[in-house]
Design an enzyme around this catalytic site. Sequence first.
Site, mmCIF file in Angstrom:
data_model
loop_
_atom_site.group_PDB
_atom_site.id
_atom_site.type_symbol
_atom_site.label_atom_id
_atom_site.label_comp_id
_atom_site.label_asym_id
_atom_site.label_seq_id
_atom_site.Cartn_x
_atom_site.Cartn_y
_atom_site.Cartn_z
ATOM 1 N N GLU A 1 11.465 -29.533 8.370
ATOM 2 C CA GLU A 1 9.986 -29.406 8.489
ATOM 3 C C GLU A 1 9.524 -27.876 8.178
ATOM 4 O O GLU A 1 8.444 -27.493 8.726
ATOM 5 C CB GLU A 1 9.446 -30.137 9.531
ATOM 6 C CG GLU A 1 9.900 -31.526 9.557
ATOM 7 C CD GLU A 1 8.980 -32.371 10.302
ATOM 8 O OE1 GLU A 1 7.857 -32.205 10.656
ATOM 9 O OE2 GLU A 1 9.510 -33.519 10.648
HETATM 10 C C1 LIG Z 1 19.333 -33.300 9.075
HETATM 11 C C2 LIG Z 1 18.033 -32.810 8.024
HETATM 12 C C3 LIG Z 1 17.180 -33.701 8.304
HETATM 13 C C4 LIG Z 1 15.862 -33.703 7.313
HETATM 14 N N1 LIG Z 1 15.076 -34.678 7.402
HETATM 15 C C5 LIG Z 1 14.212 -34.575 6.225
HETATM 16 C C6 LIG Z 1 13.127 -35.668 6.091
HETATM 17 O O1 LIG Z 1 13.189 -36.544 6.768
HETATM 18 N N2 LIG Z 1 12.605 -35.620 4.735
HETATM 19 C C7 LIG Z 1 12.399 -34.651 3.820
HETATM 20 O O2 LIG Z 1 11.834 -34.465 3.099
HETATM 21 N N3 LIG Z 1 13.346 -33.478 4.137
HETATM 22 C C8 LIG Z 1 14.295 -33.284 5.241
HETATM 23 N N4 LIG Z 1 14.923 -32.430 5.439
HETATM 24 C C9 LIG Z 1 14.992 -31.406 4.593
HETATM 25 C C10 LIG Z 1 14.758 -30.085 4.983
HETATM 26 O O3 LIG Z 1 13.317 -30.104 5.263
HETATM 27 C C11 LIG Z 1 15.174 -28.895 4.125
HETATM 28 O O4 LIG Z 1 16.494 -29.009 4.085
HETATM 29 C C12 LIG Z 1 14.406 -27.654 4.318
HETATM 30 O O5 LIG Z 1 13.026 -27.674 4.169
HETATM 31 C C13 LIG Z 1 14.914 -26.441 3.489
HETATM 32 O O6 LIG Z 1 15.155 -26.622 2.116
HETATM 33 P P1 LIG Z 1 16.633 -26.449 1.546
HETATM 34 O O7 LIG Z 1 17.630 -27.171 2.490
HETATM 35 O O8 LIG Z 1 16.651 -26.877 0.277
HETATM 36 O O9 LIG Z 1 16.840 -24.978 1.748
HETATM 37 P P2 LIG Z 1 16.161 -23.685 0.592
HETATM 38 O O10 LIG Z 1 14.863 -24.030 0.370
HETATM 39 O O11 LIG Z 1 17.122 -23.801 -0.383
HETATM 40 O O12 LIG Z 1 16.392 -22.409 1.281
HETATM 41 C C14 LIG Z 1 17.506 -21.735 1.460
HETATM 42 C C15 LIG Z 1 17.419 -20.739 2.360
HETATM 43 O O13 LIG Z 1 16.473 -19.739 1.710
HETATM 44 C C16 LIG Z 1 15.246 -19.552 2.419
HETATM 45 N N5 LIG Z 1 14.067 -19.324 1.577
HETATM 46 C C17 LIG Z 1 13.839 -20.266 0.542
HETATM 47 N N6 LIG Z 1 12.392 -19.784 0.124
HETATM 48 C C18 LIG Z 1 12.194 -18.657 0.543
HETATM 49 C C19 LIG Z 1 10.888 -17.616 0.531
HETATM 50 N N7 LIG Z 1 10.120 -17.856 -0.293
HETATM 51 N N8 LIG Z 1 11.009 -16.808 1.376
HETATM 52 C C20 LIG Z 1 12.053 -16.448 2.193
HETATM 53 N N9 LIG Z 1 13.134 -17.179 2.589
HETATM 54 C C21 LIG Z 1 13.008 -18.275 1.662
HETATM 55 C C22 LIG Z 1 15.208 -20.690 3.456
HETATM 56 O O14 LIG Z 1 14.347 -20.265 4.600
HETATM 57 C C23 LIG Z 1 16.711 -20.830 3.894
HETATM 58 O O15 LIG Z 1 16.953 -19.868 4.677
HETATM 59 C C24 LIG Z 1 16.131 -32.748 6.574
HETATM 60 C C25 LIG Z 1 17.050 -31.524 6.450
HETATM 61 C C26 LIG Z 1 18.189 -31.909 7.188
HETATM 62 C C27 LIG Z 1 19.222 -30.820 7.393
#
Ligand SMILES: Cc1cc2nc3c(=O)[nH]c(=O)nc-3n(C[C@H](O)[C@H](O)[C@H](O)COP(=O)(O)OP(=O)(O)OC[C@H]3O[C@@H](n4cnc5c(N)ncnc54)[C@H](O)[C@@H]3O)c2cc1C
Length: 380
Positions: free
Chosen positions: A363
């Site tokens: 989230e």
């Molecule tokens: C157990 C679990 C349950 C989940 N449940 C749901 C759900 O029900 N529905 C749903 O839609 N999603 C869900 N998610 C997804 C979750 O919301 C995402 O994993 C999260 O938003 C991060 O996206 P990403 O994994 O693609 O990481 P990325 O966006 O690839 O980020 C990787 C890293 O880069 C950093 N980063 C990215 N952009 C920036 C920026 N502009 N400035 C600084 N740092 C940045 C991030 O903070 C992170 O540290 C879930 C994830 C998990 C692991």
Amino acid sequence: MDFSLTEEHIMIRDAARDFAQTELLPGVIERDNTQTFPKELVRKMGDLGFMGIMVDPKYGGSGMDAISYVLIMEELSKIDASASVMVSVNNSLVCYGLEAFGTEEQKQKYLTKVATGEQIGAFCLSEPEAGSDATSQKTTAIDKGDHYVINGTKNWITNGGRADVYLVIAQTDKEKGHKGINAFIVEKGTPGFDIGPKEDKLGIRGSDTHTLQFNDVKVPKENRIGEDGFGFKFAMKTLSGGRIGIASQALGIAAGAYELALKYSKERKAFGTEICNHQAIAFKLADMHTEIEAARMLVMKAAWDKDQGNNYDMSSAMAKLYASKVAMEQTVEAVQIHGGNGFVKEYHVERLMRDAKITQIYEGTSEIQKIVISRGVIRD
Ligand SMILES: Cc1cc2nc3c(=O)[nH]c(=O)nc-3n(C[C@H](O)[C@H](O)[C@H](O)COP(=O)(O)OP(=O)(O)OC[C@H]3O[C@@H](n4cnc5c(N)ncnc54)[C@H](O)[C@@H]3O)c2cc1C
């Protein structure tokens, strides 16, 4: 200013505490090991009104306020953060999304079932190439007149395997960027909608996380939520409230670990005295207590803002950012206070430490919360 809880709030908190102790605690280690969560427990949470806490009773909800929601979330999370994430997604993302932005027909057809726990909801925004950068949606929904056709992949979906009602975000018009995104209600079992295998996770292992595939999935036009192009705003508004839920989950994880550590420190003896009498341990307890109380204040403020009808984008982001940091740091301390016993499952704190990490990721990661907060600070 009044910091005390009402009698009703105390009753609600105690009911959640009692449920967590009697129903969630007994099988929590087993569920973490086997990555399962029995339907029976979800039904019991529904019977207690925990699946539609803030929903109007005319749609099957409990009609409670956001303060009640965070009190329930904290108590469930002290014992089982896998249970509380199901509750949080169902309440903050699915029920709220349908109640605030759905049509009367959508509310009657879907909200009345998810608010009672008869059915479960999932919120599908994240994709393999669109996590923090949620505007980069690759899932498409093509307008075919009386229906849309959805194609694409969603990943990390909580309740992914067990839900009945899925709120799916997709790009309808690439040219319009984030204004060309829509949200749809997709029912389980719709042809072309497939659920992938369950993820094998570090924490919240009892919760159900799946990748979902959409291959030419036909969704009737009446299942679009809001005006054409409302989907991105829908996702952001819904997630803002969701962050109050996750902040209270983080608070509960931290508070649960602290309570266990405090109790243990009064029982375990080393060098002829209970370890809480060693100042190094006593100071850890002081820091834990202080930081958890500060997190609780931020969580309560965000919930209060929501109840007052104030904008809560900033307060929910601050509550999530801070409470998740406290959860991560203080669960590590709780393991430390338990010594070797902290490293084994029987004492629960290692699970809470593993569960804490996700609160800094989903989230909106902590980095994304800082973007939200810094924009607010600079704008104001
Ligand atoms: C157990 C679990 C349950 C989940 N449940 C749901 C759900 O029900 N529905 C749903 O839609 N999603 C869900 N998610 C997804 C979750 O919301 C995402 O994993 C999260 O938003 C991060 O996206 P990403 O994994 O693609 O990481 P990325 O966006 O690839 O980020 C990787 C890293 O880069 C950093 N980063 C990215 N952009 C920036 C920026 N502009 N400035 C600084 N740092 C940045 C991030 O903070 C992170 O540290 C879930 C994830 C998990 C692991």
